[in-house]
Write an enzyme that holds these catalytic residues in place. Structure first.
Site, mmCIF file in Angstrom:
data_model
loop_
_atom_site.group_PDB
_atom_site.id
_atom_site.type_symbol
_atom_site.label_atom_id
_atom_site.label_comp_id
_atom_site.label_asym_id
_atom_site.label_seq_id
_atom_site.Cartn_x
_atom_site.Cartn_y
_atom_site.Cartn_z
ATOM 1 N N GLU A 200 0.751 -1.052 -0.031
ATOM 2 C CA GLU A 200 -0.247 0.016 0.249
ATOM 3 C C GLU A 200 0.806 1.357 -0.204
ATOM 4 O O GLU A 200 0.694 2.097 0.813
ATOM 5 C CB GLU A 200 -0.994 -0.010 1.207
ATOM 6 C CG GLU A 200 -1.962 -1.006 1.165
ATOM 7 C CD GLU A 200 -2.983 -1.007 2.363
ATOM 8 O OE1 GLU A 200 -2.947 -0.425 3.152
ATOM 9 O OE2 GLU A 200 -4.180 -1.801 2.088
ATOM 10 N N GLU A 386 -5.914 -8.624 0.003
ATOM 11 C CA GLU A 386 -6.365 -8.261 1.496
ATOM 12 C C GLU A 386 -7.863 -8.085 1.111
ATOM 13 O O GLU A 386 -8.237 -7.096 0.064
ATOM 14 C CB GLU A 386 -5.923 -7.118 2.251
ATOM 15 C CG GLU A 386 -4.485 -7.411 2.812
ATOM 16 C CD GLU A 386 -3.915 -5.905 3.323
ATOM 17 O OE1 GLU A 386 -4.746 -5.332 4.083
ATOM 18 O OE2 GLU A 386 -2.600 -6.060 3.384
HETATM 19 C C1 BG6 Z 1 -4.550 -2.579 5.202
HETATM 20 C C2 BG6 Z 1 -3.254 -2.904 5.631
HETATM 21 O O1 BG6 Z 1 -4.602 -1.210 5.081
HETATM 22 O O2 BG6 Z 1 -5.647 -2.855 5.894
HETATM 23 C C3 BG6 Z 1 -3.064 -3.817 6.856
HETATM 24 O O3 BG6 Z 1 -2.279 -3.355 4.618
HETATM 25 C C4 BG6 Z 1 -4.358 -3.416 7.826
HETATM 26 O O4 BG6 Z 1 -1.773 -3.726 7.403
HETATM 27 C C5 BG6 Z 1 -5.515 -3.635 7.115
HETATM 28 O O5 BG6 Z 1 -4.249 -4.218 9.080
HETATM 29 C C6 BG6 Z 1 -6.710 -3.494 7.883
HETATM 30 O O6 BG6 Z 1 -6.658 -2.238 8.329
HETATM 31 P P1 BG6 Z 1 -6.895 -2.084 10.136
HETATM 32 O O7 BG6 Z 1 -6.633 -0.484 10.354
HETATM 33 O O8 BG6 Z 1 -8.233 -2.509 10.406
HETATM 34 O O9 BG6 Z 1 -5.996 -2.825 10.608
#
Ligand code: BG6
Length: 487
Positions: A200, A386
């Protein structure tokens, strides 16, 4: 590769994690400090703080969106709690965790390497114990037939590079990153095929992510240029070491819908989407897009380049696009329109979509829309690296009935399937985020859980670290077993 009946038969089902949120062992086995080791926990709407020491020895703290004073260095206060230090302790639980992933039938597992575990200062000194740890993890995965997917750098930088070089503002850091890549590509050339250079990079948090003290756009975009050059060099180097390597980029993709069909709203949508398209354009096409050059000009930003930088970018385009998809957002030309909460700050609320407890809009069709937009634009294989639902889970007699999570995944996977079968998108895999509970990056909380596997740990770092299978664990196992035909 269009599939008439569903997912390709070699589809990479798995899960995703990152070292700073999962691994722990922050000083074990010769690991050096990373910037994120000096970021304390927070909560929803309570920003996490970076703790630092000024040159005069006084201590201070700022949010991750603020600048650090010149010359300040990261500092760990022994009386505070820092979630990365233990996290959910993959470092000591990797065999148990990988056995659980295998039980779910994972075909792949995405993890990141901690740069400061391999090179404690981020320089060209290698910590063999750190490399050996990752080799043991990779061997364990391979023993179950699970393909390792490696993010080379996820959201942090060795603290030494931030303290002594002002992170990615220095070109020297390009050399150190390429050294890291050469070290791991050579060591794992016969064990790893899929790599991603940076997680990201469209987020660009100054000190914690890229190690720079300033938050000024001039400094951030100069640092980003160095990151682009480093990534492109890594792609070329990786292909030279093993031509079968698949080296991808990774972007946080949050498609912006126009609030209405008013042309002004549509144009706002274009502008907002360019913020994420820009990093993809550079890494997939090999040059800065004209709209971004104009934006630099209008904002008075000057990117200093060396003579062969453009040639390096052109020669180092990626093999595939990895992206995270959690939500869509809304662009509006009306500054008085209702704002959204949570992760969509500075954007607008979509009245058609429900939101999670952390204010993230839930939009399964948005995933199909994203897949179409990305594939139509680049025609490169896509990998959803993700996606997931952060929620509070309750343990009742050792069980976690997370039907809300199952509903979320079911709806998103159904849209991925349509993108493959009806839109002809070339999608190679799916790794839901935080497949085992880990620390939230945004808030530093444990209670914002994503996993199919529960880990007993709380927001203050207390807990047995015991692992439990949630209802979603069994559900996802069956999805994988049926290759997505049973949801
Ligand atoms: C993404 C990242 O932006 O979202 C992760 O690559 C992150 O590292 C994930 O954990 C979810 O976001 P959050 O803030 O709920 O952990």
């Amino acid at each position: 590769m269009t599939q008439e009946n569903g997912f390709p038969k070699d589809f990479l089902w798995g899960g995703a994690t990152a070292a700073n949120q999962y691994e722990g062992g922050y000083l074990s086995g010769g690991k050096g400090l990373s910037t994120l080791d000096a970021v304390a926990g927070g909560a929803y709407k309570v920003p996490r703080k970076v703790t630092f020491k000024r040159q005069d020895g006084s201590l201070g703290e700022v949010t991750r969106e603020e600048s650090l004073p010149d010359g300040a260095v990261g500092y760990i206060d022994k009386d505070r709690y820092y979630p990365s230090h233990v996290a959910t302790d993959f470092y000591h639980h990797y065999k148990e965790d990988i056995a659980l992933f295998a039980e779910m039938g994972f075909k792949c597992f995405r993890l990141s390497f901690s740069w400061s575990r391999i090179c404690p200062k981020g320089t060209d000194e290698v910590n063999e114990e750190g490399l050996a740890f990752y080799e043991a993890v990779i061997d364990e995965l391979l023993s179950y037939g699970i393909e390792p997917i490696i993010t080379i750098n996820h959201f942090d930088i060795p603290m030494y590079l931030a303290d002594h070089y002002d992170g990615w503002s220095s070109r020297k850091v390009i050399d150190y990153y390429v050294f890291l890549c050469e070290t791991i590509f050579t060591r794992f050339k016969d064990k790893v095929t899929y790599w991603m250079t940076f997680n990201e990079i469209n987020f660009l948090r100054s000190w914690t992510q890229i190690g720079i003290h300033s938050v000024e756009p001039q400094s951030k975009f100069q640092a980003l240029h160095h990151i682009f050059v480093a990534s492109a060099k890594a792609v070329q180097l990786g292909h030279a070491i093993n031509p079968n390597f698949k080296i991808g980029m990774m972007v946080a993709y949050i498609p912006a819908y126009p609030m209405s069909c008013r042309p002004e709203d549509v144009y706002e949508g274009i502008k907002r989407n360019r913020q994420q398209e820009f990093v993809m354009d550079v890494q997939c096409r090999g040059y800065y897009p004209s709209y971004q050059l104009k934006a630099f000009e209008q904002e008075g930003i000057h990117i200093a380049k060396e003579a062969d930088d453009d040639a390096i970018l052109a020669a180092g385009t990626v093999d595939y696009i990895g992206f995270s998809y959690y939500m869509s957002t809304v662009a509006s030309s009306d500054p008085n329109a209702e704002r959204s909460e949570g992760n969509q700050v500075l954007a607008y609320k979509n009245p058609y979509l429900p939101i999670s407890d952390w204010g993230w809009a839930i939009d399964p069709l948005g995933l199909r829309i994203s897949l179409c937009q990305l594939y139509d634009r680049y025609q490169k294989p896509l990998f959803v690296v993700e996606n997931g639902f952060g929620a509070i889970d309750e343990v009742v007699d050792g069980n976690i009935h997370d039907d809300y999570r199952i509903a979320y995944f079911k709806a998103h996977i159904a849209e991925m399937k349509k993108a493959i079968t009806e839109d002809g998108v070339d999608l190679i895999g799916y790794t839901p985020w935080g497949c085992i509970d880990l620390v939230s990056s945004g808030t530093g909380e444990m209670k914002k859980r994503y996993g199919f596997i529960y880990v007993d740990m709380d927001d203050q770092g207390k807990g047995s670290l015991n692992r439990l299978r949630k209802d979603s664990f069994y559900w996802y196992r069956d999805v994988i077993q049926s290759n997505g035909s049973e949801l």
